[in-house]
Design an enzyme around this catalytic site. Structure first.
Site, PDB file in Angstrom:
ATOM      1  NE  ARG A   1       1.895  -5.157  11.343  1.00  0.00           N
ATOM      2  CZ  ARG A   1       3.012  -4.978  10.623  1.00  0.00           C
ATOM      3  NH1 ARG A   1       4.138  -5.559  10.986  1.00  0.00           N
ATOM      4  NH2 ARG A   1       2.984  -4.225   9.554  1.00  0.00           N
TER       5      ARG A   1
ATOM      6  CE  LYS B   1      -2.313  -1.091   3.832  1.00  0.00           C
ATOM      7  NZ  LYS B   1      -1.759  -2.408   4.203  1.00  0.00           N
TER       8      LYS B   1
ATOM      9  NE  ARG C   1      -4.544  -1.622   9.902  1.00  0.00           N
ATOM     10  CZ  ARG C   1      -3.480  -1.047   9.342  1.00  0.00           C
ATOM     11  NH1 ARG C   1      -3.505   0.202   8.956  1.00  0.00           N
ATOM     12  NH2 ARG C   1      -2.380  -1.746   9.160  1.00  0.00           N
TER      13      ARG C   1
ATOM     14  NE  ARG D   1       6.996  -3.047   5.874  1.00  0.00           N
ATOM     15  CZ  ARG D   1       5.676  -2.836   5.892  1.00  0.00           C
ATOM     16  NH1 ARG D   1       5.046  -2.455   4.790  1.00  0.00           N
ATOM     17  NH2 ARG D   1       4.973  -3.011   6.980  1.00  0.00           N
TER      18      ARG D   1
ATOM     19  NE  ARG E   1       6.036  -0.540  10.226  1.00  0.00           N
ATOM     20  CZ  ARG E   1       4.906  -0.614   9.552  1.00  0.00           C
ATOM     21  NH1 ARG E   1       4.816  -0.078   8.339  1.00  0.00           N
ATOM     22  NH2 ARG E   1       3.856  -1.221  10.058  1.00  0.00           N
TER      23      ARG E   1
HETATM   24  P1  AMP Z   1       0.553   0.293   8.947  1.00  0.00           P
HETATM   25  O1  AMP Z   1       1.700   1.227   8.759  1.00  0.00           O
HETATM   26  O2  AMP Z   1      -0.658   0.653   8.124  1.00  0.00           O
HETATM   27  O3  AMP Z   1       0.961  -1.154   8.763  1.00  0.00           O
HETATM   28  O4  AMP Z   1       0.091   0.427  10.471  1.00  0.00           O
HETATM   29  C1  AMP Z   1       0.929   0.087  11.544  1.00  0.00           C
HETATM   30  C2  AMP Z   1       0.116  -0.096  12.804  1.00  0.00           C
HETATM   31  O5  AMP Z   1      -0.528   1.133  13.146  1.00  0.00           O
HETATM   32  C3  AMP Z   1      -0.997  -1.119  12.715  1.00  0.00           C
HETATM   33  O6  AMP Z   1      -0.543  -2.443  12.945  1.00  0.00           O
HETATM   34  C4  AMP Z   1      -1.941  -0.627  13.813  1.00  0.00           C
HETATM   35  O7  AMP Z   1      -1.451  -0.988  15.092  1.00  0.00           O
HETATM   36  C5  AMP Z   1      -1.823   0.884  13.690  1.00  0.00           C
HETATM   37  N1  AMP Z   1      -2.826   1.410  12.738  1.00  0.00           N
HETATM   38  C6  AMP Z   1      -2.589   1.957  11.510  1.00  0.00           C
HETATM   39  N2  AMP Z   1      -3.734   2.326  10.925  1.00  0.00           N
HETATM   40  C7  AMP Z   1      -4.730   2.006  11.791  1.00  0.00           C
HETATM   41  C8  AMP Z   1      -6.147   2.101  11.751  1.00  0.00           C
HETATM   42  N3  AMP Z   1      -6.788   2.604  10.685  1.00  0.00           N
HETATM   43  N4  AMP Z   1      -6.842   1.672  12.835  1.00  0.00           N
HETATM   44  C9  AMP Z   1      -6.222   1.175  13.919  1.00  0.00           C
HETATM   45  N5  AMP Z   1      -4.893   1.017  14.019  1.00  0.00           N
HETATM   46  C10 AMP Z   1      -4.142   1.431  12.962  1.00  0.00           C
END
Ligand code: AMP
Length: 196
Positions: free
Chosen positions: A152, A20, A95, A134, A140
């Protein structure tokens, strides 16, 4: 904000590691959109040691979702910061169904709506491989720990995957094959958008 009716608002959807973030960069370049990644915003807050960052970190480190209310309020305040945008790419949001509902409501308040959900489809083993790779470059913590990765993906399957139905019911759902080279996948996304 003006000219809202002609905005192109994309939900770029998919499990962790689907691409993404990478594909968002290509889309913002071509269509002049504003990229809103909730994960990026949380990470910036963690880095800046804000109260929101501290709260978010306690969930992110376990591979859990940050609570809806916090996430929705944060995203809403980001959206309204922009005057006269051509459109937004929502990356990593919504989400949950509650987030999707809230997004519809506040886009309606500002006179616009989601144009399309583009869902990158990648199978689980490939996702795990990509996240492992990654982790070597992203720095991260949530990419580096296999248990967190597994959680996740589990949370994605139980809470996030159903959000597809929300957009399917509105005839806005388009599945995109997320396997292939970055360029191939970008071209599939461009083709899907140009068909709208
Ligand atoms: P990402 O960078 O999109 O993989 O997000 C990393 C982490 O941030 C996720 O595993 C969640 O813990 C949190 N997170 C990101 N976006 C959301 C969302 N829309 N709702 C809840 N938690 C989020």
């Amino acid at each position: 904000m003006t000219s809202l009716s002609i905005m192109l608002n994309i939900v770029l959807f998919g499990p962790p590691g689907a691409g993404k973030g990478t594909q968002s960069e290509r889309l913002i370049e071509k269509y002049g959109l504003i990229h809103l990644s909730t994960g990026d915003i949380f990470r910036a807050n963690i880095k800046g040691e804000t109260a929101l960052g501290t709260l978010a970190k306690s969930f992110i480190d376990k591979g859990q979702l940050v609570p809806d209310e916090v996430t929705i309020n944060m995203l809403r305040s980001e959206v309204v910061k922009h005057t006269d945008p051509k459109g937004f790419i929502f990356d990593g949001f919504p989400r949950t169904n509650a987030q999707a509902q809230a997004l519809d409501e506040f886009l309606k308040e500002i006179g616009t709506s989601i144009t399309v959900m583009l869902a990158l489809e990648v199978e689980e083993n490939e996702l795990k491989e990509r996240l492992k790779k990654r982790a070597e470059v992203s720095g991260r913590a949530d990419d580096a720990n296999p248990e967190v990765i597994a959680n996740r993906i589990k949370v994605y399957n139980s809470e996030t995957a159903p959000v597809k139905d929300f957009y399917q019911h509105q005839n806005k759902f388009v599945a995109i094959n997320g396997i292939g080279s970055i360029d191939e996948i970008t071209n599939r996304l461009f083709e899907a958008i140009d068909l709208i």
